[in-house]
Design an enzyme around this catalytic site. Structure first.
Site, PDB file in Angstrom:
ATOM      1  N   ILE A  93       1.048  -1.166  -0.045  1.00 46.27           N
ATOM      2  CA  ILE A  93       0.193   0.321  -0.039  1.00 46.27           C
ATOM      3  C   ILE A  93       1.075   1.316   0.022  1.00 46.27           C
ATOM      4  CG2 ILE A  93      -1.850   1.102   0.837  1.00 46.27           C
ATOM      5  CD1 ILE A  93      -2.469  -1.214   2.737  1.00 46.27           C
ATOM      6  N   CYS A  94       0.310   2.197  -1.094  1.00 46.11           N
ATOM      7  CA  CYS A  94       1.213   3.783  -1.058  1.00 46.11           C
ATOM      8  C   CYS A  94       0.309   4.786  -0.003  1.00 46.11           C
ATOM      9  CB  CYS A  94       1.405   3.859  -2.564  1.00 46.11           C
ATOM     10  SG  CYS A  94       2.212   5.809  -2.450  1.00 46.11           S
ATOM     11  N   LEU A  95       0.560   4.389   0.800  1.00 43.75           N
ATOM     12  CA  LEU A  95      -0.234   5.535   1.955  1.00 43.75           C
ATOM     13  C   LEU A  95       0.747   6.354   2.747  1.00 43.75           C
ATOM     14  CD1 LEU A  95      -3.152   6.573   3.070  1.00 43.75           C
ATOM     15  CD2 LEU A  95      -2.809   4.754   3.828  1.00 43.75           C
TER      16      LEU A  95
END
Lengths: 155, 313
Positions: A93-95
């Site tokens: 996840i790119c958060l």
């Protein structure tokens, strides 16, 4: 004398979680203080995620919550990886919330789940991040070591 | 003074300590002390090894010697040390003497707290932990988190001990009161039997008296039962205002950020060492910006005095 926040803080989070979680979030397992599994569902009628349940894996270091947990979606027969321009098909996840810069120790397992829930709820794009295939093929790094470029704050 | 220097002995001791061989480490620290008996730091090293060996009494001796020696040290500010620790007593005034910033003596106080706790000297354990905390807070020492946990642990242990005593005393009191009433009832029954002439009348009166006393006894037991029930019940989660949003523990030393939100000093400093941002707003924030929140500190302290279980819930 190392800092031993993690064990106590996670113990307390767990006892809170066992008293109830927000709708659409469920604890699957928390057998130790290193790795927890949770299931999340998107609660509105977003067709991208309708009737699906997604499994999240949290991994905690000794310095949690000073350091962020490592959070990824894990794939199982009945648990797909949700489609999202910030979620790679291998579950990474790119958060910014989960990155070294965006993390804050006042976040918790519950608040991370809620953020991911609303990140899915608000999404309308039926796509993976650009370069997903190469990334998934080539990536050997742990999520926390990847320097994401948070290029798009609108999603 | 033959062979190795005290410093070399200490370093060898440290190596053994790190490997987990506390017995060997302790022996080497002892040699180091023999070579240089007035270096206070050697005593805390040995105390650390002795803590691992659960030799509480000798931990206390070493720590007190360390505090005594460092209060005599001429290098720091001229504080005339008055009372030195007389053997056997409990000279914890020694820790209250002002000492130079950056002094490592919080370790002696911290170890003293750790040794007094298993010895059930709860007041000393709390007191030393608080003294160690004060020094760590002033010097922004990285051990502040560990010392803060020690404060909470000691407070909880002390509270549990006091609760146990209180419950035992109440049980004894209950037994005594019930016993007194029983005796009184027996007396009353005896006298009524001798006074009455008629058998039926006597029986009637006896029943009345007995009933009255039985009711009294039941009521006494009911009152004590209520207290016991209340003890069981008062375990809600601690109120949010007392809880640090980072460690999720009741705060010992709350400090406020520019936003007005308070955190445990140990937690927020740990966070700021990693990232100089406000945890809520992510605006720039440094350790110097933190302000003690004294009213909240007092409120948390009062809460813990009443609800010691919450110190480690």
């Amino acid at each position: 004398m190392p800092v031993q926040f993690a064990a106590k803080r996670l113990g307390k989070e767990l006892s809170k979680i066992q008293n109830g979680l927000p709708p659409g979030i469920e604890l699957v397992s928390a057998d130790n203080l290193e790795e927890w599994l949770l299931d999340i569902k998107v609660l509105d009628n977003n067709p991208l995620y309708l009737n699906e349940t997604y499994r999240l894996k949290f991994r905690f270091s000794q310095s949690y919550p000073i350091e962020p947990p490592e959070v990824v979606f894990v794939k199982q027969t009945d648990r797909p990886i949700p489609i999202h321009p910030h979620i790679y098909s291998n579950g990474i996840i790119c958060l910014d919330l989960l990155g070294q810069q965006g993390w804050s120790p006042v976040q918790s397992v519950e608040s991370v789940c809620m953020s991911l829930q609303s990140m899915l709820t608000g999404n309308t794009k039926d796509e993976r991040p650009p370069g997903d295939e190469e990334f998934v093929r080539g990536n050997k790094q742990r999520p926390k070591d990847i320097e994401f470029y948070y290029h798009d704050n609108t999603v | 003074m033959s062979g190795q220097s005290s410093l070399a002995l200490k370093e060898e001791g440290n190596r053994h300590f790190q490997r987990g061989d506390y017995v060997a480490a302790e022996a080497l620290y002892t040699k180091a002390i023999l070579a240089d008996p007035i270096n206070p730091l050697l005593y805390t090293n040995r105390a650390m090894a002795r803590l691992k060996m659960s030799r509480w009494d000798s931990v206390i001796e070493d720590c007190e010697e360390c505090l005594r020696l460092s209060s005599l040290a001429p290098s720091t500010t001229t504080t005339t040390s008055s009372s030195t620790s007389s053997s056997g007593g409990c000279p914890y005034m020694a820790g209250k003497k002002p000492r130079a910033p950056g002094s490592k003596n919080f370790k002696a106080l911290y170890y003293l707290s750790q040794a007094h706790l298993p010895l059930k000297n709860y007041d000393q354990a709390v007191d030393y932990a608080l003294q160690a905390h004060k020094i760590c807070a002033e010097t922004h020492d990285k051990s502040l988190a560990a010392v803060t946990s020690q404060v909470l642990k000691c407070k909880k242990a002390r509270w549990e001990h006091r609760e146990k005593l209180r419950r035992r005393e109440e049980q004894e009191l209950e037994g005594e009161v019930v016993e007194l009433l029983r005796k009184e009832m027996e007396e009353a029954l005896k006298t009524s039997s001798s006074a009455a002439s008629n058998d039926d009348e006597e029986e009637e009166e006896r029943k009345e008296t007995e009933k009255m006393y039985r009711e009294k006894i039941d009521r006494i037991i009911a009152v004590f039962d209520q207290v016991r029930e209340k003890d069981q019940r008062r375990r809600p989660n601690p109120p949010d205002w007392a809880i640090d949003g980072i460690s999720f523990q009741v705060m010992v030393d709350p400090v406020m950020t520019k936003t007005g939100k308070s955190y445990e000093r140990a937690s927020i400093e740990e966070h700021l060492r990693r990232s100089e941002t406000d945890p809520l707003t992510r605006t720039p924030l440094t350790i110097k910006d933190l302000v003690p929140n004294i009213d909240l500190k007092n409120a948390c302290e009062e809460f813990l005095n009443e609800n010691g279980w919450a110190a480690d819930w």
